[in-house]
Design an enzyme around this catalytic site. Structure first.
Site, PDB file in Angstrom:
ATOM      1  N   HIS A  41       0.876  -1.174   0.000  1.00 38.40           N
ATOM      2  CA  HIS A  41       0.000   0.000   0.000  1.00 38.40           C
ATOM      3  C   HIS A  41       0.908   1.217   0.000  1.00 38.40           C
ATOM      4  O   HIS A  41       2.103   1.105   0.276  1.00 38.40           O
ATOM      5  CB  HIS A  41      -0.917   0.000   1.235  1.00 38.40           C
ATOM      6  CG  HIS A  41      -0.154   0.079   2.514  1.00 38.40           C
ATOM      7  ND1 HIS A  41       0.409  -1.016   3.109  1.00 38.40           N
ATOM      8  CD2 HIS A  41       0.198   1.137   3.284  1.00 38.40           C
ATOM      9  CE1 HIS A  41       1.054  -0.646   4.198  1.00 38.40           C
ATOM     10  NE2 HIS A  41       0.943   0.663   4.331  1.00 38.40           N
ATOM     11  N   HIS A  43       2.064   5.461   0.587  1.00 38.10           N
ATOM     12  CA  HIS A  43       2.022   6.645   1.443  1.00 38.10           C
ATOM     13  C   HIS A  43       2.625   7.822   0.685  1.00 38.10           C
ATOM     14  O   HIS A  43       3.512   7.636  -0.151  1.00 38.10           O
ATOM     15  CB  HIS A  43       2.869   6.463   2.709  1.00 38.10           C
ATOM     16  CG  HIS A  43       2.324   5.466   3.660  1.00 38.10           C
ATOM     17  ND1 HIS A  43       1.330   5.745   4.561  1.00 38.10           N
ATOM     18  CD2 HIS A  43       2.655   4.164   3.860  1.00 38.10           C
ATOM     19  CE1 HIS A  43       1.065   4.668   5.276  1.00 38.10           C
ATOM     20  NE2 HIS A  43       1.858   3.686   4.876  1.00 38.10           N
TER      21      HIS A  43
HETATM   22 NI    NI Z   1       2.003   1.799   5.572  1.00 37.45          NI
END
Ligand code: NI
Length: 137
Positions: A41, A43
């Site tokens: 995932h 950021h």
């Molecule tokens: Ni993370």
């Protein structure tokens, strides 16, 4: 001479997965929860690098921030921006890319590359509210 501190902020986007291969899948799930998602995932990270030093009498600078920006981009940002931190970044190989470990890895990248001053701190913001700081101690 008094010491002063100057800081440069850069941002980068990257993906990661928090997973410890020495632990079972169940333990990884329990510890890392959503951050253990198998395909990672992303950021938008903020990196803050602080240099400590004397103010140069001629320039009035501890370090020219244009130079600090160049060093951060050359030795960190271009290697991590739009990369998968677990696989794509040589200087992060073998670490679990938590904010703590990313800050320490970036410290190791930068500590011997600062002219004039000394590296004082590396902060990695993973979100607006969460950051880790490493001071080489
Ligand atoms: Ni993370």
């Amino acid at each position: 001479m008094p010491k002063l501190f100057v800081t440069r902020r850069e941002v980068f986007s990257a993906s990661h997965r928090l997973y410890n291969p020495d632990l079972s899948d169940e333990e990884n799930d329990r510890i890392y929860d959503k951050c253990n998602n198998p395909h990672g995932h992303g950021h938008n990270y903020t990196l803050e690098v602080t240099v400590r030093g004397d103010v140069n009498e001629q320039t009035g600078y501890v370090i020219d921030l244009k130079e600090l920006k160049r060093i951060m981009r050359e030795h960190v940002i271009k290697m991590v921006d739009h990369k998968y931190l677990n696989y794509d970044v040589d200087f992060m190989k073998g670490i679990i890319p938590t904010a703590e470990n990313i800050a320490a890895a970036i410290w190791n990248q930068l500590y011997d590359k600062i002219p004039g001053g000394e590296l004082y701190s590396v902060k990695i913001y993973e979100t607006e509210n969460n950051y880790a700081e490493f001071r080489g101690e």
